[in-house]
Motif scaffolding. Sequence first.
Motif, PDB file in Angstrom:
ATOM      1  N   GLU A 188      10.918 -25.460  19.914  1.00 43.44           N
ATOM      2  CA  GLU A 188       9.871 -25.918  18.817  1.00 43.44           C
ATOM      3  C   GLU A 188       9.895 -25.375  17.654  1.00 43.44           C
ATOM      4  O   GLU A 188      10.655 -24.552  17.406  1.00 43.44           O
ATOM      5  N   LEU A 189       9.650 -26.242  16.462  1.00 42.88           N
ATOM      6  CA  LEU A 189       9.966 -25.971  15.291  1.00 42.88           C
ATOM      7  C   LEU A 189       8.632 -25.724  14.640  1.00 42.88           C
ATOM      8  O   LEU A 189       7.455 -26.012  14.903  1.00 42.88           O
ATOM      9  N   LEU A 190       8.519 -24.921  13.554  1.00 46.94           N
ATOM     10  CA  LEU A 190       7.533 -24.767  12.532  1.00 46.94           C
ATOM     11  C   LEU A 190       7.135 -25.799  11.705  1.00 46.94           C
ATOM     12  O   LEU A 190       7.959 -26.349  11.071  1.00 46.94           O
ATOM     13  N   PRO A 191       6.132 -26.650  11.902  1.00 50.10           N
ATOM     14  CA  PRO A 191       5.864 -27.920  11.273  1.00 50.10           C
ATOM     15  C   PRO A 191       5.897 -27.841   9.930  1.00 50.10           C
ATOM     16  O   PRO A 191       5.553 -26.961   9.172  1.00 50.10           O
ATOM     17  N   THR A 192       6.624 -29.055   9.490  1.00 54.92           N
ATOM     18  CA  THR A 192       6.644 -29.449   7.963  1.00 54.92           C
ATOM     19  C   THR A 192       4.990 -29.535   7.631  1.00 54.92           C
ATOM     20  O   THR A 192       4.214 -30.111   8.185  1.00 54.92           O
ATOM     21  N   PRO A 193       4.587 -29.043   6.292  1.00 51.97           N
ATOM     22  CA  PRO A 193       3.198 -28.942   6.080  1.00 51.97           C
ATOM     23  C   PRO A 193       2.799 -30.670   5.690  1.00 51.97           C
ATOM     24  O   PRO A 193       3.451 -31.110   5.156  1.00 51.97           O
ATOM     25  N   ARG A 194       1.717 -30.899   6.696  1.00 46.83           N
ATOM     26  CA  ARG A 194       1.148 -32.218   6.194  1.00 46.83           C
ATOM     27  C   ARG A 194      -0.320 -32.272   6.157  1.00 46.83           C
ATOM     28  O   ARG A 194      -1.060 -31.485   6.468  1.00 46.83           O
ATOM     29  N   GLY A 195      -0.877 -33.059   4.861  1.00 46.12           N
ATOM     30  CA  GLY A 195      -1.932 -33.199   4.621  1.00 46.12           C
ATOM     31  C   GLY A 195      -2.585 -31.862   4.110  1.00 46.12           C
ATOM     32  O   GLY A 195      -3.808 -31.855   4.060  1.00 46.12           O
ATOM     33  N   GLU A 196      -1.711 -30.827   3.429  1.00 42.76           N
ATOM     34  CA  GLU A 196      -2.207 -29.653   3.086  1.00 42.76           C
ATOM     35  C   GLU A 196      -2.535 -29.599   1.457  1.00 42.76           C
ATOM     36  O   GLU A 196      -1.639 -30.538   0.529  1.00 42.76           O
ATOM     37  N   TRP A 197      -3.517 -28.894   1.048  1.00 41.82           N
ATOM     38  CA  TRP A 197      -3.754 -29.007  -0.410  1.00 41.82           C
ATOM     39  C   TRP A 197      -4.307 -27.453  -0.662  1.00 41.82           C
ATOM     40  O   TRP A 197      -4.742 -26.812   0.237  1.00 41.82           O
ATOM     41  N   ALA A 198      -4.318 -27.084  -1.900  1.00 44.97           N
ATOM     42  CA  ALA A 198      -4.867 -25.777  -2.152  1.00 44.97           C
ATOM     43  C   ALA A 198      -5.497 -25.965  -3.477  1.00 44.97           C
ATOM     44  O   ALA A 198      -5.011 -26.656  -4.449  1.00 44.97           O
ATOM     45  N   THR A 199      -6.575 -25.280  -3.966  1.00 45.57           N
ATOM     46  CA  THR A 199      -7.082 -25.140  -5.263  1.00 45.57           C
ATOM     47  C   THR A 199      -7.494 -23.547  -5.908  1.00 45.57           C
ATOM     48  O   THR A 199      -7.339 -22.879  -5.070  1.00 45.57           O
ATOM     49  N   THR A 228      -3.874 -26.748  -6.950  1.00 46.94           N
ATOM     50  CA  THR A 228      -2.546 -25.613  -7.297  1.00 46.94           C
ATOM     51  C   THR A 228      -1.201 -26.088  -6.481  1.00 46.94           C
ATOM     52  O   THR A 228      -0.256 -26.008  -6.578  1.00 46.94           O
ATOM     53  N   GLU A 229      -1.687 -26.767  -5.180  1.00 47.69           N
ATOM     54  CA  GLU A 229      -0.561 -27.161  -4.179  1.00 47.69           C
ATOM     55  C   GLU A 229      -1.176 -28.477  -3.536  1.00 47.69           C
ATOM     56  O   GLU A 229      -2.190 -28.569  -2.999  1.00 47.69           O
ATOM     57  N   MET A 230       0.042 -29.448  -3.276  1.00 47.61           N
ATOM     58  CA  MET A 230      -0.449 -30.496  -2.470  1.00 47.61           C
ATOM     59  C   MET A 230       0.641 -31.118  -1.708  1.00 47.61           C
ATOM     60  O   MET A 230       1.687 -31.127  -2.317  1.00 47.61           O
ATOM     61  N   SER A 231       0.632 -31.233  -0.453  1.00 43.55           N
ATOM     62  CA  SER A 231       1.803 -31.534   0.305  1.00 43.55           C
ATOM     63  C   SER A 231       2.284 -33.235  -0.097  1.00 43.55           C
ATOM     64  O   SER A 231       1.532 -33.790  -0.516  1.00 43.55           O
ATOM     65  N   SER A 232       3.584 -33.640  -0.008  1.00 44.57           N
ATOM     66  CA  SER A 232       3.945 -35.016  -0.350  1.00 44.57           C
ATOM     67  C   SER A 232       3.273 -35.896   0.300  1.00 44.57           C
ATOM     68  O   SER A 232       3.034 -36.863  -0.149  1.00 44.57           O
ATOM     69  N   ASP A 233       3.047 -35.840   1.610  1.00 40.71           N
ATOM     70  CA  ASP A 233       2.454 -36.758   2.329  1.00 40.71           C
ATOM     71  C   ASP A 233       0.992 -37.091   1.962  1.00 40.71           C
ATOM     72  O   ASP A 233       0.667 -38.290   1.721  1.00 40.71           O
ATOM     73  N   LEU A 234       0.276 -36.137   1.598  1.00 45.55           N
ATOM     74  CA  LEU A 234      -1.270 -36.391   1.116  1.00 45.55           C
ATOM     75  C   LEU A 234      -1.120 -36.822  -0.490  1.00 45.55           C
ATOM     76  O   LEU A 234      -1.929 -37.995  -0.627  1.00 45.55           O
ATOM     77  N   ALA A 235       0.049 -36.488  -1.254  1.00 45.05           N
ATOM     78  CA  ALA A 235      -0.079 -37.071  -2.534  1.00 45.05           C
ATOM     79  C   ALA A 235       0.412 -38.568  -2.468  1.00 45.05           C
ATOM     80  O   ALA A 235      -0.097 -39.475  -3.105  1.00 45.05           O
ATOM     81  N   ASP A 236       1.139 -39.034  -1.484  1.00 42.20           N
ATOM     82  CA  ASP A 236       1.521 -40.523  -1.409  1.00 42.20           C
ATOM     83  C   ASP A 236       0.082 -41.050  -0.937  1.00 42.20           C
ATOM     84  O   ASP A 236       0.067 -42.212  -1.379  1.00 42.20           O
ATOM     85  N   GLY A 242      -1.826 -42.008  -3.775  1.00 47.32           N
ATOM     86  CA  GLY A 242      -1.211 -42.581  -4.776  1.00 47.32           C
ATOM     87  C   GLY A 242      -0.770 -41.828  -5.796  1.00 47.32           C
ATOM     88  O   GLY A 242      -0.752 -42.327  -7.048  1.00 47.32           O
ATOM     89  N   VAL A 243      -0.556 -40.608  -5.772  1.00 47.95           N
ATOM     90  CA  VAL A 243      -0.013 -39.724  -6.864  1.00 47.95           C
ATOM     91  C   VAL A 243       1.154 -38.957  -6.759  1.00 47.95           C
ATOM     92  O   VAL A 243       1.787 -38.974  -5.504  1.00 47.95           O
ATOM     93  N   GLY A 244       1.806 -38.376  -7.661  1.00 50.78           N
ATOM     94  CA  GLY A 244       3.052 -37.631  -7.341  1.00 50.78           C
ATOM     95  C   GLY A 244       2.625 -36.268  -7.174  1.00 50.78           C
ATOM     96  O   GLY A 244       1.776 -35.715  -7.746  1.00 50.78           O
ATOM     97  N   ALA A 245       3.362 -35.720  -6.295  1.00 51.06           N
ATOM     98  CA  ALA A 245       3.035 -34.384  -5.631  1.00 51.06           C
ATOM     99  C   ALA A 245       3.227 -33.319  -6.773  1.00 51.06           C
ATOM    100  O   ALA A 245       2.481 -32.316  -6.760  1.00 51.06           O
ATOM    101  N   GLY A 246       4.162 -33.668  -7.640  1.00 52.85           N
ATOM    102  CA  GLY A 246       4.326 -32.648  -8.801  1.00 52.85           C
ATOM    103  C   GLY A 246       3.676 -32.847  -9.863  1.00 52.85           C
ATOM    104  O   GLY A 246       3.654 -32.004 -10.902  1.00 52.85           O
ATOM    105  N   ASP A 247       2.543 -34.100  -9.906  1.00 58.61           N
ATOM    106  CA  ASP A 247       1.898 -34.156 -11.070  1.00 58.61           C
ATOM    107  C   ASP A 247       0.412 -33.910 -11.082  1.00 58.61           C
ATOM    108  O   ASP A 247      -0.404 -33.956 -11.785  1.00 58.61           O
TER     109      ASP A 247
END
Length: 444
Positions: free
Chosen positions: A113-124, A131-139, A142-147
């Motif tokens: 069993e693996l520690l899951p990669t964060p999916r659909g996570e966000w924080a404000t 303040t944080e958004m996982s790359s799949d949610l950013a996709d 339609g935005v860049g996770a770093g932007d």
Amino acid sequence: MASAAGEGNLVCGRVDPTGRLVEADQMLGRLQQEAGAEVGQRLMLPQLAAVARLVRKLGIAVARPAVVAGRDYDVELWVRGEPDGDDVLLTIESWRRRPPQGARLEQAVRGEELLPTPRGEWATDADLRVTEMSSDLADLLGVGAGDVAGQPLTRLLRLVEGEDGEMPLLTAMAARTAFSGQLATARSASGTKLTLDGEPITGADGSFAGYRGRAAPEAKPVPAAANESGNAALGIDPALDHALRSPIDRIIRAADDIAGRMEGPLRSDYAAYAGDIAAAARHLLSVIRSMVDQPPQAGATIDLAALADEAIGLVEAQAEDKGIMLARSGAGRLDAAGDRRAVIQILVNLLGNAVRHSPAGSTVTIGLAAGTDFASATVSDEGPGIAPVDQERIFERFEQAEQGGGAGLGLAIARRLARSMGGDITLVSTLGEGARFTLSVPLA
């Protein structure tokens, strides 16, 4: 600075403008020592140092999950960084020790069993700025996770009233409580529908500091074309999915930082190499996504000629290593209907196969043409050709014309993607005369 006695208590630290951990509670200080440095020296925990850099860059509080390695254990934690004069104050909560994690890919192969990669996570933060958004949610949005850091959550999502006329997020915001079932729609052209759940974040002084949560997209039916006989969706083991996506995401971020000279001056040729690494990693990530995520969008207008050039760029190094020339013929622009990511993936697969099976000194050509209803890209090689008995079999999962050429999934994935866009992949080949693979997609 207050001392942290054990799990469940807040653990604090302070990072100065030069990146040194100038103050730390006992538990954080111990981690710093186990990483090879003392309090007062440069912060040697990369996950925490990244939070401090982001806080300094944006000038706002940032919160995110992290896993930090000790000498013989790992620590799962939630870290919050906030500006404090010229310094960054780090506050760590949800501190939980666990046995050290082995290499993720090795674990997947062993079936652990693996520690899951964060999916659909966000924080404000407390003002609902991201303040944080996982790359799949950013996709999905339609935005860049770093932007997105620092942007109001409501600039990215339009909150929707429930059947009772309530908006759970706004109700919870007023009372600083957890919420669930908040409906939202992406403000981007995708219009993706999601459901948000969240829980409050507490600051070092016990005050409300924002929300962290998850977003689940509305399930979409898979088009019938993607499930035709012999071309069912090509699944990938969830453990391998988790094992592969996270390191590839890190490769992309690191290569982008190098290409953008984020860490300081760099020779132009090295920066270009880093750009190539990032592009190749994004392509690999798109292969994984095509095996586990939603099928491609068939209706977008694409320039097949431009995508052919991009695919050639991704295969060029492989061709140079074998002394093979890549060429393109046909129209300078060819508008078609399809999905950009899927078309590049298909063409890279066809070009890569052609290079792999071609002799040194030969030429692999991709020719573009427009028919009555379809646009086509034909990859031709000067290899040994494919026997008639193998010409349909090689499009099946785990099948190859010869051993040692890969996992036998590339052509199966490529044909599934092509058919899901309303097109197809066909093959014409004679033994001793090379092979011609043709991708056809509808004209725009």
